[in-house]
Design an enzyme around this catalytic site. Structure first.
Site, PDB file in Angstrom:
ATOM      1  N   ASN A 195     -35.985  39.185  24.740  1.00  0.00           N
ATOM      2  CA  ASN A 195     -35.541  38.558  25.986  1.00  0.00           C
ATOM      3  C   ASN A 195     -36.058  39.389  27.153  1.00  0.00           C
ATOM      4  OD1 ASN A 195     -34.185  37.601  28.198  1.00  0.00           O
ATOM      5  ND2 ASN A 195     -32.123  37.840  27.358  1.00  0.00           N
TER       6      ASN A 195
ATOM      7  N   ILE B 230     -38.173  28.235  28.645  1.00  0.00           N
ATOM      8  CA  ILE B 230     -37.885  29.318  29.560  1.00  0.00           C
ATOM      9  C   ILE B 230     -36.431  29.787  29.416  1.00  0.00           C
ATOM     10  CG2 ILE B 230     -39.556  28.683  31.356  1.00  0.00           C
ATOM     11  CD1 ILE B 230     -37.248  27.202  32.803  1.00  0.00           C
TER      12      ILE B 230
ATOM     13  N   GLY C   7     -34.974  24.484  27.826  1.00  0.00           N
ATOM     14  CA  GLY C   7     -34.529  24.263  29.210  1.00  0.00           C
ATOM     15  C   GLY C   7     -34.173  22.812  29.420  1.00  0.00           C
ATOM     16  N   GLY C   8     -32.881  22.536  29.403  1.00  0.00           N
ATOM     17  CA  GLY C   8     -32.409  21.203  29.761  1.00  0.00           C
ATOM     18  C   GLY C   8     -32.509  20.157  28.676  1.00  0.00           C
TER      19      GLY C   8
ATOM     20  N   CYS D   5     -33.971  37.682  31.414  1.00  0.00           N
ATOM     21  CA  CYS D   5     -32.637  37.398  31.955  1.00  0.00           C
ATOM     22  C   CYS D   5     -32.688  37.588  33.475  1.00  0.00           C
ATOM     23  CB  CYS D   5     -31.601  38.338  31.341  1.00  0.00           C
ATOM     24  SG  CYS D   5     -29.971  38.012  32.024  1.00  0.00           S
TER      25      CYS D   5
ATOM     26  N   GLY E 111     -23.805  38.648  32.099  1.00  0.00           N
ATOM     27  CA  GLY E 111     -24.131  40.077  32.156  1.00  0.00           C
ATOM     28  C   GLY E 111     -24.525  40.642  30.815  1.00  0.00           C
ATOM     29  N   LEU E 112     -25.009  39.759  29.925  1.00  0.00           N
ATOM     30  CA  LEU E 112     -25.522  40.188  28.610  1.00  0.00           C
ATOM     31  C   LEU E 112     -24.512  41.032  27.826  1.00  0.00           C
ATOM     32  CD1 LEU E 112     -29.258  40.976  29.578  1.00  0.00           C
ATOM     33  CD2 LEU E 112     -28.427  39.000  28.311  1.00  0.00           C
TER      34      LEU E 112
END
Ligand SMILES: Cc1cc2nc3c(=O)[nH]c(=O)nc-3n(C[C@H](O)[C@H](O)[C@H](O)COP(=O)(O)O)c2cc1C
Length: 314
Positions: A135, A199, A251-252, A138, A82-83
């Site tokens: 950002n 991303i 990403g990953g 989100c 929730g940032l």
């Protein structure tokens, strides 16, 4: 703009430069995974990162969601924190207390209107920020992040105002959860963005089969870790094919070979998030070392030789 500028010695060329933002290696700590306090910077540097991105900061403090906010799934995490953050004023005071700054710091910002971004940047300009990452992606907080990041006009106005108020390079961070990633990145580039991070997490959900309830308190969260790597590679590839802008792949990434894959897709440097949560900060230096060994073994002098190489197979 110079990418992977040549340096001295017979050392392999792994630096990354975006205007006056210079990294000695192409591996950054991604936003959010190690919390919100900038005083972790020396440890991130010691672990071997080229730069650190802070957790996303907003104009006003935000509490975030109640627990549970993170759940481990096969090959990754789903989170909806929730940032949560202390707000730009408290954050800039913390930044001012940083005694040493061995690597550059990228401050991640989120907001819902262009004015919020310009107000935050104005407050941060006198501090030791090296770059801003907006950002716009989100996936689990209403009225910010993805809700603005999928509208090319909103992206354009935010980038224009950020560039007007900032003396540092401005990156935008995009989501894969949009119909046309190229349209959004093009709008950002035309409005002056210096680079794009691709991303953020991917909208996702996990349900407890005993209680029947969604596990996260917010129900929906964002998937990260190896589970999203192939999606991120596709996004980097598509952006690199159509838009001439420096790309930071994210990403990953868990292993040096993942970083190489991102370079081949078109990224000039990378960010690592979830892998730090399950392997510790040292994974950052391991990835840098692996990249260097790969380059050595393949007689590659600079990363630029790898960037976008997969595009020659069409
Ligand atoms: C616990 C957690 C918190 C995150 N917080 C933020 C954030 O505040 N701002 C942001 O732009 N991305 C945030 N992210 C997204 C990461 O920076 C990154 O884009 C995403 O996790 C994909 O990379 P990874 O697979 O290496 O983790 C967060 C990710 C996780 C797992």
């Amino acid at each position: 703009m110079k990418l992977h500028e040549k340096s001295n010695q017979n050392d392999l060329q792994v630096s990354f430069q975006l205007k006056n933002f210079i990294m000695n290696n192409p591996v950054m700590l991604a936003s959010g995974v190690v919390g919100v306090h900038p005083d972790i910077l020396p440890r991130v540097a010691e672990a071997g990162a080229g730069a650190m991105v802070t957790k996303s900061i907003s104009m006003n403090p935000r509490e975030g969601y109640r627990n549970p906010t993170v759940v481990e799934v096969e090959s990754g995490y789903v989170n909806a924190i929730g940032l949560s953050n202390p707000g730009v004023n408290a954050f800039s005071k913390e930044l001012a207390t940083l005694k040493e700054k061995p690597i550059p710091i990228v401050v991640s910002l989120f907001g819902s209107t262009p004015t919020e971004f310009s107000d935050m940047i104005s407050r941060l300009e006198s501090s030791s920020v090296d770059c801003y990452e907006l950002n716009l992606s989100c996936p689990h907080v209403e009225k910010v992040g993805l809700e603005v990041g999928q509208d090319p006009e909103a992206v354009s106005s935010i980038v224009k105002i950020a560039k007007k108020f900032s003396s540092r390079p401005v990156l935008i961070k995009v989501s894969s959860n949009i119909t046309d990633i190229v349209e959004i990145v093009s709008a950002a580039k035309d409005s002056g963005a210096d680079g794009v991070t691709a991303i953020n997490t991917v909208r996702a959900m996990v349900i407890d089969i005993e209680t029947g309830r969604p596990i996260l308190s917010n129900n929906v969260g964002g998937l990260s870790g190896p589970a999203v790597k192939a999606i991120a590679i596709r996004c980097v590839y598509e952006i690199s094919q159509k838009v001439d802008i420096p790309i930071i792949g994210c990403g990953g990434i868990t292993h040096w070979s993942d970083a190489i894959e991102f370079f081949l897709a078109g990224a000039s440097c990378v960010q690592v998030g979830s892998a730090v949560a399950y392997k510790g900060l040292d994974v950052l230096g391991e990835i840098v070392d692996g990249i260097k060994k790969y380059m050595n073994n393949h007689e590659i002098k600079e990363i630029g030789e790898l960037v976008g190489r997969s595009h020659s197979y069409q």
